[in-house]
Design a protein around this motif. Structure first.
Motif, short mmCIF file in Angstrom:
data_model
loop_
_atom_site.label_atom_id
_atom_site.label_comp_id
_atom_site.label_asym_id
_atom_site.label_seq_id
_atom_site.Cartn_x
_atom_site.Cartn_y
_atom_site.Cartn_z
N LYS A 1 0.81 -1.21 0.00
CA LYS A 1 0.00 0.00 0.00
C LYS A 1 0.85 1.27 0.00
O LYS A 1 1.94 1.31 0.55
N ALA A 2 0.28 2.32 -0.61
CA ALA A 2 0.93 3.62 -0.61
C ALA A 2 0.82 4.26 0.77
O ALA A 2 -0.24 4.23 1.39
N THR A 3 1.93 4.82 1.24
CA THR A 3 1.95 5.47 2.56
C THR A 3 2.78 6.75 2.51
O THR A 3 3.87 6.77 1.93
N GLY A 4 2.26 7.79 3.14
CA GLY A 4 3.02 9.02 3.34
C GLY A 4 3.47 9.71 2.08
O GLY A 4 2.95 9.50 0.98
N LYS A 5 4.53 10.53 2.21
CA LYS A 5 5.04 11.33 1.11
C LYS A 5 5.91 10.52 0.15
O LYS A 5 6.26 11.01 -0.92
N ILE A 6 6.27 9.29 0.54
CA ILE A 6 7.18 8.51 -0.29
C ILE A 6 6.43 7.63 -1.29
O ILE A 6 7.05 6.83 -1.99
#
Length: 369
Positions: free
Chosen positions: A48-53
Motif C-alpha cells: 500500500k501507498a503510505t506518506g510522502k514517499i
C-alpha cells in the motif's frame, strides 16, 4: 494479449488501473489448504501507498475470493481474486491522451493495440495490477511456508544509499528474512532507512523519482527442483520478475560479479555435513538450472518511476507533432519499498509451480486435511 503463466499451476491476470476492478485466477492449487486471510491482508499492507514517499492514490485493496475456497480451505478448483478500484481520477489522463509519456508503455501500446487500449492510469500496463499478484502470491507463499520454504526481500540499495546485505550465514539469514518480512519499509539498517526516506522525499519535492536494487532470499528449498535449459530455475524466476513493471535487471548470486572472478574463486566447493552442501554460495543455490538445497539469492534492479513532474520532450501520437509534456496526477517518487512484496509474490508463484512437480513422487505435507 497473453495474461497467463504457469505449468503445474497457472495464474491469469485481468483488469485495468481505472476499470471497476482488477483480479487474478489461480488454477491448479491443491485442495484442502487453509488460507490465512490475515496474512493476505498483512502482505497487501506492505504494497500500500503510505506518506510522502508513495502515490497519493490510496486504495482499500480489500481482497474478495469469489471461487476456489470454501470454509477457509482451497477446493482445488480455480481460485479467483477480485479487488475493486475505488479511488480513480481518470480526468488526470484525458487531457494527455495521445501524448506519449517518456519511460511508459504509451507508444508501444498504441502500436500494439491500434489505439483501443485503456490508457487511463496506464490501463493493463499499470503497477496497479500488482495488487492482485500480491494477493495470489500470498497464498503461494503460505503453501511454500507449510513446506518449510521461506522468502524475503529487502532494499539492498536506493539511489546512492545501501543497506546491510543478507548474511552468508544460514542461521543469521533466516533471522534477517523474518525481520524484513515484519517490516513495511524493508531494510536491515534502521539508520539507512531514515536516510532513504529522506532521499525519496527530496526527489518527490523536486518532481523527480528514484530507483534501486532489491535483494531476495529463499531458504528451505530442497535440491532437485527445476530443469536444464528452458525451464531452469533462473529462467522461470527471471521471466516472472521481469513481468513486474519497472524491473530492468535480474541476477542470481554473484551475477555480473562472476565476470571478475576466476573459476577457482567462482566455484562452490562441496562438503558433507549431515547432508551434501556447498561451502560458499556464489551460484545462489542453483547448478545446471536445478536447485542444490542452498539459499537462492536474487538481485532485482527497479528503474526510477517514469512518472515525474518535470517538463519532458515528447510526441503527440495522434497529431504526430513534437510537444513538451508535463504530467499531472498521483504518482510514486519511488516504488522500491512497495515492489519488494511484489517480487516476493512472483518468486513464490514460480517456486510453487516448480515444487508442484514433486507431487508425482511426494505429496505436499503440512496444513492439508
Amino acid at each position: 494479449m497473453k495474461n497467463n503463466f504457469g505449468t503445474n499451476i497457472s495464474w491469469t491476470l485481468f483488469g485495468e488501473s481505472h476499470g471497476p476492478a482488477i483480479g487474478i485466477t489461480l488454477d491448479g492449487l491443491p485442495a484442502g489448504f487453509k488460507v490465512d486471510m490475515e496474512q493476505i491482508e498483512s502482505d497487501m499492507d506492505k504494497r500500500k501507498a503510505t506518506g510522502k514517499i508513495s502515490t497519493q492514490r490510496h486504495e482499500a485493496d480489500e481482497v474478495h475470493i469469489i471461487s476456489g475456497m470454501y470454509n477457509g480451505y482451497t477446493t482445488g478448483t480455480a481460485l479467483t481474486i477480485v479487488i475493486e478500484n475505488q479511488n480513480t481520477k481518470s480526468k488526470d489522463y484525458s487531457a494527455f491522451h495521445g501524448r506519449l509519456r517518456p519511460g511508459h508503455a504509451d507508444f508501444t501500446a498504441f502500436e500494439k493495440y491500434n489505439g483501443y487500449q485503456d490508457y487511463r492510469g496506464g490501463g493493463h500496463f499499470s503497477g496497479r495490477l500488482t495488487a492482485c499478484i500480491v494477493a495470489a502470491g500470498s497464498i503461494c507463499r503460505q503453501i511454500l511456508k507449510s513446506q518449510g520454504i521461506v522468502i524475503g526481500s529487502h532494499i539492498e540499495s536506493l539511489y546512492t544509499l545501501s543497506d546491510i546485505p543478507f548474511s552468508k550465514d544460514y542461521t543469521v539469514l533466516e533471522k534477517q528474512i523474518q525481520e524484513v518480512n515484519d517490516k513495511n519499509f524493508a531494510v536491515l539498517d534502521n539508520q539507512v532507512k531514515n536516510q532513504m526516506i529522506q532521499e525519496i522525499e527530496k526527489a518527490a519535492a523536486e518532481g523527480d523519482s528514484l530507483g534501486g536494487v532489491l535483494e531476495t532470499a529463499v531458504i528451505g528449498l530442497p535440491a532437485g527442483l527445476g530443469e536444464p535449459f528452458f525451464d531452469s530455475v533462473e529462467s522461470i524466476l527471471s521471466h516472472l520478475i521481469f513481468s513486474v513493471p519497472a524491473v530492468k535487471g535480474v541476477s542470481f548470486g554473484e551475477g555480473f560479479g562472476f565476470a571478475k572472478l576466476k573459476g577457482s574463486q567462482a566455484n562452490d566447493a562441496f562438503r558433507f555435513n549431515d547432508k551434501i552442501e556447498t561451502k560458499t554460495n556464489h551460484n545462489a543455490g542453483i547448478n545446471g538450472g536445478i536447485t542444490n538445497g542452498m539459499p537462492i539469492l536474487i538481485h532485482t534492479c527497479i528503474k526510477p518511476t517514469p512518472s515525474i513532474f518535470k517538463t519532458q520532450e515528447s510526441v503527440d501520437y495522434l497529431s504526430k507533432e513534437n510537444v513538451d509534456l508535463k504530467i499531472q496526477g498521483r504518482h510514486d517518487p519511488c516504488i522500491l519499498h512497495r515492489a519488494r512484496i511484489v517480487v516476493d509474490s512472483v518468486v513464490a508463484f514460480g517456486l510453487l509451480d516448480l515444487y508442484m512437480s514433486r507431487l508425482a513422487i511426494k505429496p505436499l505435507q503440512g496444513d492439508f486435511e
